[in-house]
Write an enzyme that holds these catalytic residues in place. Structure first.
Site, PDB file in Angstrom:
ATOM      1  N   MET A   4      15.344  -0.662  19.885  1.00 60.95           N
ATOM      2  CA  MET A   4      15.113  -1.909  20.617  1.00 60.95           C
ATOM      3  C   MET A   4      16.232  -2.921  20.420  1.00 60.95           C
ATOM      4  SD  MET A   4      10.997  -2.653  20.405  1.00 60.95           S
ATOM      5  CE  MET A   4      10.885  -2.599  18.614  1.00 60.95           C
ATOM      6  N   LYS A   5      17.026  -2.742  19.360  1.00 58.93           N
ATOM      7  CA  LYS A   5      18.126  -3.680  19.097  1.00 58.93           C
ATOM      8  C   LYS A   5      19.420  -3.280  19.805  1.00 58.93           C
ATOM      9  CE  LYS A   5      16.243  -5.048  14.604  1.00 58.93           C
ATOM     10  NZ  LYS A   5      16.481  -5.126  13.144  1.00 58.93           N
ATOM     11  N   ASP A  60      -8.906   1.071   9.653  1.00 57.13           N
ATOM     12  CA  ASP A  60      -7.902   1.474  10.648  1.00 57.13           C
ATOM     13  C   ASP A  60      -8.552   2.260  11.782  1.00 57.13           C
ATOM     14  OD1 ASP A  60      -5.311   0.510   9.852  1.00 57.13           O
ATOM     15  OD2 ASP A  60      -5.388   1.871   8.162  1.00 57.13           O
ATOM     16  N   ASN A 103       1.930  -2.556  17.144  1.00 58.65           N
ATOM     17  CA  ASN A 103       1.342  -3.200  15.958  1.00 58.65           C
ATOM     18  C   ASN A 103       2.417  -3.742  15.025  1.00 58.65           C
ATOM     19  OD1 ASN A 103       2.299  -0.762  14.930  1.00 58.65           O
ATOM     20  ND2 ASN A 103       0.528  -0.384  13.627  1.00 58.65           N
ATOM     21  N   ARG A 159      11.752   4.734  16.403  1.00 64.59           N
ATOM     22  CA  ARG A 159      13.125   4.416  16.011  1.00 64.59           C
ATOM     23  C   ARG A 159      13.933   5.698  15.857  1.00 64.59           C
ATOM     24  NH1 ARG A 159      10.040   1.364  12.534  1.00 64.59           N
ATOM     25  NH2 ARG A 159      10.309   2.956  10.937  1.00 64.59           N
TER      26      ARG A 159
END
Length: 386
Positions: free
Chosen positions: A75-76, A170, A97, A37
């Site tokens: 992505m928006k 993880d 994820n 982002r």
């Protein structure tokens, strides 16, 4: 030429499981572009261990994301999304994820992506899967350790369960993702067909316990009982455990009680039957061994035990381990330099192929460090406009 030269991986994942998978692919020679982002990036950039940072980023983030380039896109944002789709069309592997449904909302789920890139190997990791009552629970390592029974296996009987002191679930899930991705890449080389790889943290934690769970299911559902003293494995008998010595600790693995008694000069151990008593009377036996081991140094006992091949070891702190000649022979550290004269030393790849150590010399990326370079190199704006 490295094993995965020519493979392009897009890492949309955050924190540890997905990023550790992508890091290993980079170690094997893949080109890994971390998609983040704008402004904030992977949330793991702010998740510090002991408040250690390099510049604005946590040292832990930079360690787990070595070998990657950073590409920022929202992505928006319709224009950024077009560029992302142009980039995805060129990719061999895509890792994400996000919570179930997030990628689908943006038209970047496997069903959508595979329409315009049928060869894509699409890997996704969730906490508990897409179905069932746990699907919305946070997929966090401590929670998974606790819910899977893993923490319950550790610690002495009568004491609270004890989680591992690291994000073991993880990391293990990341290994499973690598296995799935590489398997589909092998199939794709033969069929040109990609595929969807799905991993859950819960299943990885359960897989780690396959021995214990299989035993439980096969012995009438009798739960293992943790040893009250020196519990190291609730399904194994004495002497298995870590013992205090005069100047430190010593680890004893599986071994003959008779031989141990002879080497340590503990006559009482000859009274126990290896097959019948080692497990049933393990606390009693361990306490006898413990009393003896406290009377000598670790080096003293190791010399005696190793002289006849008895399985044992010293118990090192990181400080002692890193200074040991055995560790130095592994050549397992690498140092990365960052802007502003900062640097960090971390581990390298544990895999060698034909005598050649795998790994990447590319440091962890600054946020968006390679965005424009990648856009220009791959002509993404031109392709997005078509």
């Amino acid at each position: 030429m490295k094993l995965l030269d020519g493979i392009l991986v897009l890492d949309f994942s955050q924190y540890l499981a997905g990023p550790s998978c992508a890091m290993r692919l980079a170690d094997m020679g893949a080109r890994v572009i971390k998609v983040e982002r704008p402004g904030s990036g992977d949330s793991g950039r702010k998740m510090t261990l002991e408040n250690l940072t390099i510049g604005k980023d946590s040292m832990n983030f930079l360690a787990i994301n070595r070998g990657k380039e950073s590409f920022c896109a929202n992505m928006k944002d319709p224009e950024d999304l077009k560029i992302l789709k142009a980039l995805i069309k060129k990719a061999d592997v895509m890792i994400e994820n996000f919570r179930p449904g997030v990628m689908k909302k943006n038209g970047l789920d496997y069903e959508s992506v595979s329409q315009w890139n049928p060869g894509i190997v699409y890997a996704t990791v969730t906490g508990y899967g897409k179905e069932g009552p746990w699907k919305t629970k946070p997929g966090q390592d401590l929670l998974i350790q606790s819910m899977s029974g893993l923490a319950w296996m550790n610690g002495n009987g009568g004491e609270p369960p004890a989680p591992f002191g690291l994000s073991v679930v993880d990391s293990y899930a990341g290994v499973h993702m690598v296995e799935g991705i590489l398997s589909v890449l092998v199939r794709r080389a033969k069929t040109k067909r990609g595929g969807l790889v799905e991993v859950t943290l819960m299943e990885s934690a359960l897989d780690m316990q396959f021995e214990g769970i299989s035993t439980y299911l096969s012995n009438g559902h009798h739960l293992p009982v943790r040893a009250s003293y020196n519990n190291a494995h609730p399904l194994l008998g004495a002497p298995y455990g870590i013992y205090e010595t005069e100047d430190g600790y010593i680890a004893l693995a599986m071994g003959s009680l008779e031989q141990l008694g002879r080497l340590l000069e503990i006559d009482r151990l000859s009274e126990y039957d290896q097959d019948k008593d080692a497990f049933v009377k393990r606390d009693e036996i361990k306490l006898i061994i413990a009393d003896k081991l406290k009377t000598g140094t670790t080096a003293h006992w190791i010399e005696i035990l190793e002289s006849e091949g008895y399985w044992c070891s010293d118990v090192y702190s990181w400080e002692r381990m890193l200074e040991s000649e055995g560790f130095k022979a592994l050549n397992f550290l690498q140092t990365f330099d960052f802007p502003n004269n900062e640097s960090m030393t971390t581990t390298t790849c544990p895999i060698s192929v034909n005598g050649v150590k795998m790994g990447s010399s590319l440091r962890g990326p600054l946020l968006g460090e390679h965005t424009e370079k990648i856009i220009e190199e791959m002509k993404l704006r031109e392709e997005a406009a078509d």
